[in-house]
Motif scaffolding. Sequence first.
Motif, PDB file in Angstrom:
ATOM      1  N   PHE A   1      49.435  25.278  -5.399  1.00 17.70           N
ATOM      2  CA  PHE A   1      49.977  26.638  -5.386  1.00 17.70           C
ATOM      3  C   PHE A   1      49.867  27.303  -6.755  1.00 17.70           C
ATOM      4  O   PHE A   1      50.175  26.698  -7.786  1.00 17.70           O
ATOM      5  CB  PHE A   1      51.440  26.618  -4.958  1.00 17.70           C
ATOM      6  CG  PHE A   1      52.107  27.969  -5.028  1.00 17.70           C
ATOM      7  CD1 PHE A   1      51.771  28.956  -4.122  1.00 17.70           C
ATOM      8  CD2 PHE A   1      53.042  28.253  -6.012  1.00 17.70           C
ATOM      9  CE1 PHE A   1      52.368  30.206  -4.184  1.00 17.70           C
ATOM     10  CE2 PHE A   1      53.648  29.491  -6.083  1.00 17.70           C
ATOM     11  CZ  PHE A   1      53.307  30.473  -5.162  1.00 17.70           C
ATOM     12  N   THR A   2      49.424  28.562  -6.740  1.00 12.62           N
ATOM     13  CA  THR A   2      49.382  29.379  -7.957  1.00 12.62           C
ATOM     14  C   THR A   2      50.255  30.609  -7.732  1.00 12.62           C
ATOM     15  O   THR A   2      50.101  31.310  -6.730  1.00 12.62           O
ATOM     16  CB  THR A   2      47.947  29.825  -8.281  1.00 12.62           C
ATOM     17  OG1 THR A   2      47.384  30.496  -7.142  1.00 12.62           O
ATOM     18  CG2 THR A   2      47.082  28.626  -8.615  1.00 12.62           C
ATOM     19  N   PRO A   3      51.187  30.909  -8.649  1.00 11.21           N
ATOM     20  CA  PRO A   3      52.161  31.987  -8.423  1.00 11.21           C
ATOM     21  C   PRO A   3      51.627  33.381  -8.717  1.00 11.21           C
ATOM     22  O   PRO A   3      52.347  34.236  -9.229  1.00 11.21           O
ATOM     23  CB  PRO A   3      53.293  31.607  -9.381  1.00 11.21           C
ATOM     24  CG  PRO A   3      52.615  30.915 -10.504  1.00 11.21           C
ATOM     25  CD  PRO A   3      51.459  30.163  -9.891  1.00 11.21           C
ATOM     26  N   THR A   4      50.369  33.632  -8.407  1.00  7.15           N
ATOM     27  CA  THR A   4      49.806  34.972  -8.542  1.00  7.15           C
ATOM     28  C   THR A   4      49.997  35.729  -7.237  1.00  7.15           C
ATOM     29  O   THR A   4      50.403  35.160  -6.217  1.00  7.15           O
ATOM     30  CB  THR A   4      48.316  34.893  -8.875  1.00  7.15           C
ATOM     31  OG1 THR A   4      47.634  34.241  -7.786  1.00  7.15           O
ATOM     32  CG2 THR A   4      48.088  34.097 -10.156  1.00  7.15           C
ATOM     33  N   ALA A   5      49.686  37.027  -7.255  1.00  2.00           N
ATOM     34  CA  ALA A   5      49.836  37.834  -6.041  1.00  2.00           C
ATOM     35  C   ALA A   5      48.936  37.300  -4.932  1.00  2.00           C
ATOM     36  O   ALA A   5      49.373  37.112  -3.787  1.00  2.00           O
ATOM     37  CB  ALA A   5      49.509  39.293  -6.345  1.00  2.00           C
ATOM     38  N   TRP A   6      47.662  37.041  -5.261  1.00  2.00           N
ATOM     39  CA  TRP A   6      46.741  36.537  -4.249  1.00  2.00           C
ATOM     40  C   TRP A   6      47.080  35.104  -3.854  1.00  2.00           C
ATOM     41  O   TRP A   6      46.958  34.730  -2.684  1.00  2.00           O
ATOM     42  CB  TRP A   6      45.301  36.623  -4.758  1.00  2.00           C
ATOM     43  CG  TRP A   6      44.757  38.012  -4.743  1.00  2.00           C
ATOM     44  CD1 TRP A   6      44.441  38.783  -5.814  1.00  2.00           C
ATOM     45  CD2 TRP A   6      44.493  38.812  -3.581  1.00  2.00           C
ATOM     46  NE1 TRP A   6      43.991  40.024  -5.420  1.00  2.00           N
ATOM     47  CE2 TRP A   6      44.008  40.066  -4.041  1.00  2.00           C
ATOM     48  CE3 TRP A   6      44.610  38.609  -2.212  1.00  2.00           C
ATOM     49  CZ2 TRP A   6      43.650  41.097  -3.184  1.00  2.00           C
ATOM     50  CZ3 TRP A   6      44.252  39.634  -1.352  1.00  2.00           C
ATOM     51  CH2 TRP A   6      43.778  40.855  -1.834  1.00  2.00           C
ATOM     52  N   GLY A   7      47.500  34.319  -4.829  1.00  2.00           N
ATOM     53  CA  GLY A   7      47.879  32.947  -4.512  1.00  2.00           C
ATOM     54  C   GLY A   7      49.079  32.897  -3.581  1.00  2.00           C
ATOM     55  O   GLY A   7      49.126  32.095  -2.645  1.00  2.00           O
ATOM     56  N   THR A   8      50.058  33.770  -3.834  1.00  2.00           N
ATOM     57  CA  THR A   8      51.244  33.828  -2.980  1.00  2.00           C
ATOM     58  C   THR A   8      50.887  34.316  -1.585  1.00  2.00           C
ATOM     59  O   THR A   8      51.348  33.759  -0.579  1.00  2.00           O
ATOM     60  CB  THR A   8      52.301  34.749  -3.604  1.00  2.00           C
ATOM     61  OG1 THR A   8      52.659  34.252  -4.899  1.00  2.00           O
ATOM     62  CG2 THR A   8      53.537  34.828  -2.728  1.00  2.00           C
ATOM     63  N   LEU A   9      50.059  35.362  -1.510  1.00  2.00           N
ATOM     64  CA  LEU A   9      49.660  35.894  -0.209  1.00  2.00           C
ATOM     65  C   LEU A   9      48.900  34.845   0.591  1.00  2.00           C
ATOM     66  O   LEU A   9      49.144  34.665   1.797  1.00  2.00           O
ATOM     67  CB  LEU A   9      48.802  37.144  -0.401  1.00  2.00           C
ATOM     68  CG  LEU A   9      48.358  37.859   0.886  1.00  2.00           C
ATOM     69  CD1 LEU A   9      49.573  38.373   1.648  1.00  2.00           C
ATOM     70  CD2 LEU A   9      47.399  38.997   0.559  1.00  2.00           C
ATOM     71  N   ASP A  10      47.998  34.161  -0.067  1.00  2.00           N
ATOM     72  CA  ASP A  10      47.232  33.123   0.616  1.00  2.00           C
ATOM     73  C   ASP A  10      48.149  32.012   1.108  1.00  2.00           C
ATOM     74  O   ASP A  10      47.963  31.468   2.201  1.00  2.00           O
ATOM     75  CB  ASP A  10      46.179  32.557  -0.339  1.00  2.00           C
ATOM     76  CG  ASP A  10      45.246  31.579   0.352  1.00  2.00           C
ATOM     77  OD1 ASP A  10      44.476  32.018   1.221  1.00  2.00           O
ATOM     78  OD2 ASP A  10      45.292  30.378   0.018  1.00  2.00           O
ATOM     79  N   TRP A  11      49.166  31.690   0.304  1.00  2.26           N
ATOM     80  CA  TRP A  11      50.093  30.617   0.660  1.00  2.26           C
ATOM     81  C   TRP A  11      50.957  31.006   1.855  1.00  2.26           C
ATOM     82  O   TRP A  11      51.106  30.237   2.808  1.00  2.26           O
ATOM     83  CB  TRP A  11      50.968  30.286  -0.544  1.00  2.26           C
ATOM     84  CG  TRP A  11      51.564  28.914  -0.525  1.00  2.26           C
ATOM     85  CD1 TRP A  11      52.830  28.572  -0.153  1.00  2.26           C
ATOM     86  CD2 TRP A  11      50.933  27.692  -0.923  1.00  2.26           C
ATOM     87  NE1 TRP A  11      53.034  27.223  -0.288  1.00  2.26           N
ATOM     88  CE2 TRP A  11      51.876  26.658  -0.761  1.00  2.26           C
ATOM     89  CE3 TRP A  11      49.665  27.379  -1.397  1.00  2.26           C
ATOM     90  CZ2 TRP A  11      51.591  25.328  -1.063  1.00  2.26           C
ATOM     91  CZ3 TRP A  11      49.375  26.055  -1.698  1.00  2.26           C
ATOM     92  CH2 TRP A  11      50.329  25.052  -1.533  1.00  2.26           C
ATOM     93  N   LEU A  12      51.541  32.211   1.811  1.00  2.00           N
ATOM     94  CA  LEU A  12      52.458  32.587   2.889  1.00  2.00           C
ATOM     95  C   LEU A  12      51.722  32.868   4.194  1.00  2.00           C
ATOM     96  O   LEU A  12      52.294  32.726   5.282  1.00  2.00           O
ATOM     97  CB  LEU A  12      53.333  33.771   2.478  1.00  2.00           C
ATOM     98  CG  LEU A  12      52.710  35.158   2.294  1.00  2.00           C
ATOM     99  CD1 LEU A  12      52.708  35.929   3.605  1.00  2.00           C
ATOM    100  CD2 LEU A  12      53.504  35.961   1.256  1.00  2.00           C
ATOM    101  N   LEU A  13      50.450  33.266   4.108  1.00  2.00           N
ATOM    102  CA  LEU A  13      49.671  33.467   5.328  1.00  2.00           C
ATOM    103  C   LEU A  13      49.114  32.156   5.876  1.00  2.00           C
ATOM    104  O   LEU A  13      48.615  32.123   7.007  1.00  2.00           O
ATOM    105  CB  LEU A  13      48.517  34.441   5.068  1.00  2.00           C
ATOM    106  CG  LEU A  13      48.914  35.893   4.791  1.00  2.00           C
ATOM    107  CD1 LEU A  13      47.682  36.734   4.498  1.00  2.00           C
ATOM    108  CD2 LEU A  13      49.694  36.484   5.966  1.00  2.00           C
ATOM    109  N   ALA A  14      49.200  31.097   5.071  1.00  2.00           N
ATOM    110  CA  ALA A  14      48.735  29.766   5.496  1.00  2.00           C
ATOM    111  C   ALA A  14      47.303  29.822   6.009  1.00  2.00           C
ATOM    112  O   ALA A  14      46.968  29.260   7.054  1.00  2.00           O
ATOM    113  CB  ALA A  14      49.676  29.189   6.557  1.00  2.00           C
ATOM    114  N   ARG A  15      46.449  30.479   5.244  1.00  2.00           N
ATOM    115  CA  ARG A  15      45.067  30.647   5.698  1.00  2.00           C
ATOM    116  C   ARG A  15      44.341  29.317   5.842  1.00  2.00           C
ATOM    117  O   ARG A  15      43.448  29.172   6.676  1.00  2.00           O
ATOM    118  CB  ARG A  15      44.319  31.544   4.709  1.00  2.00           C
ATOM    119  CG  ARG A  15      44.765  33.004   4.750  1.00  2.00           C
ATOM    120  CD  ARG A  15      44.147  33.789   3.612  1.00  2.00           C
ATOM    121  NE  ARG A  15      44.514  35.197   3.661  1.00  2.00           N
ATOM    122  CZ  ARG A  15      44.346  36.037   2.656  1.00  2.00           C
ATOM    123  NH1 ARG A  15      43.813  35.602   1.519  1.00  2.00           N
ATOM    124  NH2 ARG A  15      44.706  37.298   2.768  1.00  2.00           N
TER     125      ARG A  15
END
Length: 650
Positions: free
Chosen positions: A264-278
């Motif tokens: 996990f990376t706490p950037t905007a894109w990293g967070t979005l990718d994480w919460l969307l569970a792509r």
Amino acid sequence: MGTRSGCRSLFVVRRWTRDTILALFFALASLALYAATAAPSVATLFDDSLEFQVVLPTLGIAHPSGYPLYTLLGRLWTLLLPLRDPAGRANLLSAVAAAAAVGVFFLVARRLAGSRPAAVIATVALIISPTWWSQATIAEVYALHGLLVALFLYCLLRWEGTPVAAGRRQVAAGGAGSSSFQLPASNTRWLAAAALVAGLGLTHHHMIALLAPAALVFVIRTDPSLLRRPRRWLPLLLCALAPLLFYLYLPIRGRVTGSLDGIFTPTAWGTLDWLLARGYSVFLTSNPFGVSRGLGTYLSLFPDQFGVLLCLGALPGLAIGWRQNARRYVLLLLATAAQIAFGAAYKVQDIDVFFIPAFMLVALWAAWGMTILVQWLESILTRYSLLITRYSLLITLSLSAIVLVQPAVTAIRAFPQQDRSRAWGVYDYGADMLANIAPGGEVVGLLGETTLLRYFRDVLGQRPDISVVPADAETDRFAAVDTALAAGRPVYLTRDLPGAAARYSLDAAGPLIAVSPKAAPAVAPAGRPIGAGIVLVDARGEVRWTHAGPVVRLTLTWAATAPVAEELKVSARLLDEAGQVVAADDRVPVHFAYPTTAWAPGEQVQDVYDLTQPAGAAGGPYGVLLILYRVADGGEVGRAELSAVTVGGG
């Protein structure tokens, strides 16, 4: 008229009071069952439960989608509950969530089916269904997910039953009675509650979104005026979207800690990718595990949970339920179809847990179907006997209880597997690993195994001096070992690493494998010859007490007097006074990691074998026998009897 109306109102209050009491009873009864069978601490290695038992107490970052609601609730729960260790508390959180879901489920079934006995039967079937029960005893997300699903359905049905919603349906149908009929101010409290629960569900498990199409159709059919007044959707959208702010936890907390796998990376894109569970979409678009399931597999899931008769009881609801209430019928039908379609398309191995919402919906269908069936039977029986009419409730209960026979028998037979209350094996394994790590040591292993050590270190505060390196890829494990050896740190593997025997010297350190630079040939030390150029330099036996009982640990030191040409195995045996084998451990030396063909002449190899005393075995002295034999044909090359070990009674 006034007296009759007052009696009717009193009856309604008493009826719902009884239902509330029953819901509370089922919640408390199931809580007692789930808490009694919950795992006392860490109980698994290679699933999400162990991860959550580390993440919740430490406010870590869980795997995608991050589960911020569960993480924050779990943190609060593990702080406030004065029972058990943090892992055990996390397990009890699942028990509480599952019990609450059971209580709400009863209220949903009662409203949907209209029959209290049918709702009781469906609720009992859910309580003891194998998959639901299994998720109520460990730290997992599915019990809370089931609670949110049940709450969402309950709020929708409560809103449907409000006088305002009923009045709007009456006007839409032209049945108000006069053009001067006035609707009161819109009462959307329960609908707003449903939207809020849906939003909370999205911050927990994305599968709740599968209920959205069914819910939208239900809401519009219940109150068509919502289509003409779009502004009324605004507060509902706010209620649904507000909980999504919980996802801000990920980038905020991610600045001071990371996910257990370090991705996990706490950037905007990293967070979005994480919460969307792509990353998990691969299980929908392809089949990485090579899972093969036919239609029969999916159809058998439901009888496996509830038995054949209860599943058949759902058929009348599916067949003619639309005649009684078309809106509710469509709600259930669309919701069930969406859940089953997703479960069938999601190619993972543990598919049962993803069918939990579908299991709950089928149980609701069964409650509805049994109500229809019993009503039909009563209509026939009452034609022939007033006695049957008088005892119709008893007949209804008797007929309904029949469907619980198979689920009850299944639950009784499965109780030893469902009961995790004595599942201390993983905890004992972790404590054993910890006790055999040198100061400042580093452990390299698979993510699940290193997560167990992180639980002891980060949650329980034991051995803060050690470090762990999760590395599922073999190349990553080699790189981590080489780095630790170059830095002069003690380094251990949690399991055999193919190719390591040729590059390093390996020794058993309890359940771990200690790694050191490859030994150079030397003169073999003195020892007891066993055969094939092998000598036993030292042998020590000790009794270790675990939660499961006494374990005899043999710590052996081998050496080769010359290169060993053939691969040998060791059979360590515990013998009773009659010379009968009561426990045995057969393996390649050093936990299958260091075959004799890799030993350098003169190299001393430490080896460990655990012999578990059978339950109920008598205490006293036990003999210890070692046999060295060839892997190729099982032929014995030598044996040695060691000093007796005194073991306490099991």
